[in-house]
Design a protein around this motif. Structure first.
Motif, PDB file in Angstrom:
ATOM      1  N   THR A   1       0.833  -1.199   0.000  1.00 52.58           N
ATOM      2  CA  THR A   1       0.000   0.000   0.000  1.00 52.58           C
ATOM      3  C   THR A   1       0.868   1.249   0.000  1.00 52.58           C
ATOM      4  O   THR A   1       0.587   2.214  -0.717  1.00 52.58           O
ATOM      5  CB  THR A   1      -0.925   0.005   1.235  1.00 52.58           C
ATOM      6  OG1 THR A   1      -1.791  -1.125   1.166  1.00 52.58           O
ATOM      7  CG2 THR A   1      -1.761   1.268   1.276  1.00 52.58           C
ATOM      8  N   GLY A   2       1.929   1.230   0.801  1.00 50.97           N
ATOM      9  CA  GLY A   2       2.837   2.379   0.850  1.00 50.97           C
ATOM     10  C   GLY A   2       3.507   2.657  -0.484  1.00 50.97           C
ATOM     11  O   GLY A   2       3.676   3.815  -0.867  1.00 50.97           O
ATOM     12  N   ILE A   3       3.861   1.598  -1.187  1.00 47.94           N
ATOM     13  CA  ILE A   3       4.493   1.772  -2.503  1.00 47.94           C
ATOM     14  C   ILE A   3       3.498   2.324  -3.522  1.00 47.94           C
ATOM     15  O   ILE A   3       3.788   3.273  -4.251  1.00 47.94           O
ATOM     16  CB  ILE A   3       5.080   0.433  -2.995  1.00 47.94           C
ATOM     17  CG1 ILE A   3       6.241  -0.001  -2.092  1.00 47.94           C
ATOM     18  CG2 ILE A   3       5.549   0.554  -4.451  1.00 47.94           C
ATOM     19  CD1 ILE A   3       6.805  -1.366  -2.422  1.00 47.94           C
ATOM     20  N   ILE A   4       2.302   1.739  -3.552  1.00 48.02           N
ATOM     21  CA  ILE A   4       1.293   2.156  -4.531  1.00 48.02           C
ATOM     22  C   ILE A   4       0.866   3.606  -4.315  1.00 48.02           C
ATOM     23  O   ILE A   4       0.725   4.380  -5.272  1.00 48.02           O
ATOM     24  CB  ILE A   4       0.062   1.226  -4.452  1.00 48.02           C
ATOM     25  CG1 ILE A   4       0.431  -0.188  -4.893  1.00 48.02           C
ATOM     26  CG2 ILE A   4      -1.077   1.771  -5.321  1.00 48.02           C
ATOM     27  CD1 ILE A   4      -0.694  -1.198  -4.690  1.00 48.02           C
ATOM     28  N   LEU A   5       0.676   3.979  -3.056  1.00 47.57           N
ATOM     29  CA  LEU A   5       0.156   5.312  -2.751  1.00 47.57           C
ATOM     30  C   LEU A   5       1.238   6.386  -2.696  1.00 47.57           C
ATOM     31  O   LEU A   5       0.933   7.568  -2.554  1.00 47.57           O
ATOM     32  CB  LEU A   5      -0.607   5.277  -1.423  1.00 47.57           C
ATOM     33  CG  LEU A   5      -1.950   4.557  -1.473  1.00 47.57           C
ATOM     34  CD1 LEU A   5      -2.516   4.363  -0.076  1.00 47.57           C
ATOM     35  CD2 LEU A   5      -2.936   5.337  -2.338  1.00 47.57           C
TER      36      LEU A   5
ATOM     37  N   ALA B   1       8.484  12.301   5.758  1.00 48.17           N
ATOM     38  CA  ALA B   1       7.103  12.571   6.173  1.00 48.17           C
ATOM     39  C   ALA B   1       6.168  11.462   5.693  1.00 48.17           C
ATOM     40  O   ALA B   1       5.344  10.954   6.471  1.00 48.17           O
ATOM     41  CB  ALA B   1       6.644  13.922   5.629  1.00 48.17           C
ATOM     42  N   TYR B   2       6.290  11.081   4.434  1.00 48.20           N
ATOM     43  CA  TYR B   2       5.398  10.046   3.905  1.00 48.20           C
ATOM     44  C   TYR B   2       5.670   8.697   4.540  1.00 48.20           C
ATOM     45  O   TYR B   2       4.744   7.945   4.865  1.00 48.20           O
ATOM     46  CB  TYR B   2       5.515   9.950   2.386  1.00 48.20           C
ATOM     47  CG  TYR B   2       4.690   8.816   1.819  1.00 48.20           C
ATOM     48  CD1 TYR B   2       3.306   8.815   1.960  1.00 48.20           C
ATOM     49  CD2 TYR B   2       5.282   7.739   1.183  1.00 48.20           C
ATOM     50  CE1 TYR B   2       2.534   7.763   1.478  1.00 48.20           C
ATOM     51  CE2 TYR B   2       4.529   6.692   0.684  1.00 48.20           C
ATOM     52  CZ  TYR B   2       3.149   6.709   0.830  1.00 48.20           C
ATOM     53  OH  TYR B   2       2.388   5.668   0.365  1.00 48.20           O
TER      54      TYR B   2
ATOM     55  N   LEU C   1      10.023   3.482  -0.109  1.00 49.87           N
ATOM     56  CA  LEU C   1      10.071   3.055  -1.512  1.00 49.87           C
ATOM     57  C   LEU C   1       8.997   3.753  -2.339  1.00 49.87           C
ATOM     58  O   LEU C   1       9.233   4.138  -3.492  1.00 49.87           O
ATOM     59  CB  LEU C   1       9.904   1.534  -1.605  1.00 49.87           C
ATOM     60  CG  LEU C   1      11.038   0.690  -1.013  1.00 49.87           C
ATOM     61  CD1 LEU C   1      10.697  -0.792  -1.089  1.00 49.87           C
ATOM     62  CD2 LEU C   1      12.354   0.973  -1.726  1.00 49.87           C
ATOM     63  N   GLY C   2       7.828   3.943  -1.746  1.00 45.72           N
ATOM     64  CA  GLY C   2       6.752   4.630  -2.451  1.00 45.72           C
ATOM     65  C   GLY C   2       7.102   6.064  -2.763  1.00 45.72           C
ATOM     66  O   GLY C   2       6.805   6.573  -3.849  1.00 45.72           O
TER      67      GLY C   2
ATOM     68  N   LEU D   1       9.678   6.075  -5.575  1.00 51.76           N
ATOM     69  CA  LEU D   1       9.008   5.799  -6.845  1.00 51.76           C
ATOM     70  C   LEU D   1       8.239   7.035  -7.307  1.00 51.76           C
ATOM     71  O   LEU D   1       8.254   7.374  -8.499  1.00 51.76           O
ATOM     72  CB  LEU D   1       8.055   4.613  -6.683  1.00 51.76           C
ATOM     73  CG  LEU D   1       7.220   4.241  -7.918  1.00 51.76           C
ATOM     74  CD1 LEU D   1       8.130   3.820  -9.068  1.00 51.76           C
ATOM     75  CD2 LEU D   1       6.235   3.122  -7.585  1.00 51.76           C
ATOM     76  N   GLY D   2       7.586   7.703  -6.357  1.00 47.76           N
ATOM     77  CA  GLY D   2       6.842   8.914  -6.698  1.00 47.76           C
ATOM     78  C   GLY D   2       7.749   9.989  -7.264  1.00 47.76           C
ATOM     79  O   GLY D   2       7.395  10.663  -8.236  1.00 47.76           O
ATOM     80  N   LYS D   3       8.919  10.160  -6.664  1.00 53.69           N
ATOM     81  CA  LYS D   3       9.861  11.167  -7.167  1.00 53.69           C
ATOM     82  C   LYS D   3      10.307  10.840  -8.586  1.00 53.69           C
ATOM     83  O   LYS D   3      10.400  11.731  -9.437  1.00 53.69           O
ATOM     84  CB  LYS D   3      11.083  11.245  -6.256  1.00 53.69           C
ATOM     85  CG  LYS D   3      12.087  12.307  -6.705  1.00 53.69           C
ATOM     86  CD  LYS D   3      13.333  12.314  -5.850  1.00 53.69           C
ATOM     87  CE  LYS D   3      14.302  13.390  -6.323  1.00 53.69           C
ATOM     88  NZ  LYS D   3      15.571  13.387  -5.533  1.00 53.69           N
TER      89      LYS D   3
END
Length: 202
Positions: free
Chosen positions: A56-60, A127-128, A183-184, A187-189
């Protein structure tokens, strides 16, 4: 100072992202939780439960990092961060632990973003990752809340619950949530690299 205040457009963005976040959270986390409850071996069950906040953390990560990059204003993330835990509580999760924990973690995340002046990716990353810990708190309920443990025993059996939901295992699930958040965010960056450049995020 005026530009640093949340406006109607910001609140609309927050609302849209909350809906997206809450829906994906529910689908992703519950998929692994339900899978974990079907396992007969404690190791596999624990792995499924740990993967719930991790995946969930990776996807979001991408949508949440995007929201952080778009807002860059005080109290923006805190406003976003408290809504999903509150929605979970209002939707029937009787224990207050995820709601209170989620609000506290949202406050910590907001403070980290403040230290980074809302433009530091390192601050967004930390933070995330911290905020994503709240996604495992419903599982921590099973360790601390008797009513939740009884319900899980009815579904999985006493021996399996006693083997899976121990203090070390809950801490392990917490670490999975933290790493999934890291990791999420990374990936977002990567996915938002061009947007980060335009937004002046370091």
């Amino acid at each position: 100072m005026e530009n640093s205040k949340l406006k109607v457009k910001d609140l609309v963005n927050i609302g849209v992202f909350v809906v997206i976040y809450f829906l994906i959270l529910g689908i992703s986390s519950m998929t692994f939780v339900f899978l974990g409850m079907t396992m007969v071996k404690s190791t596999l069950a624990l792995l499924c439960f740990a993967l719930a906040p991790f995946v969930t953390g990776i996807i979001l990560g991408t949508p949440v990092i995007l929201l952080m990059a778009k807002l860059q204003k005080p109290w923006g993330f805190f406003t976003f961060g408290i809504l999903s835990p509150i929605l979970l509580w209002l939707s029937g999760h009787n224990s207050f632990i995820p709601a209170i924990g989620g609000i506290l973690l949202a406050a910590i995340a907001e403070f980290v973003l403040y230290l980074g002046k809302y433009k530091s990716f390192k601050a967004m990353l930390i933070a995330y990752a911290c905020y994503n810990i709240w996604t495992m708190l419903p599982l921590a309920d099973i360790l601390f809340v008797r009513a939740k443990r009884v319900k899980m025993i009815q579904k999985m059996g006493l021996a399996l619950v006693n083997n899976v939901f121990t203090t070390p295992n809950v801490l392990l699930i917490l670490m999975f949530a933290l790493v999934g958040g890291l990791l999420g965010a990374l990936l977002g960056k990567k996915m938002l690299k061009k947007y980060f450049t335009k937004a002046g995020i370091l």
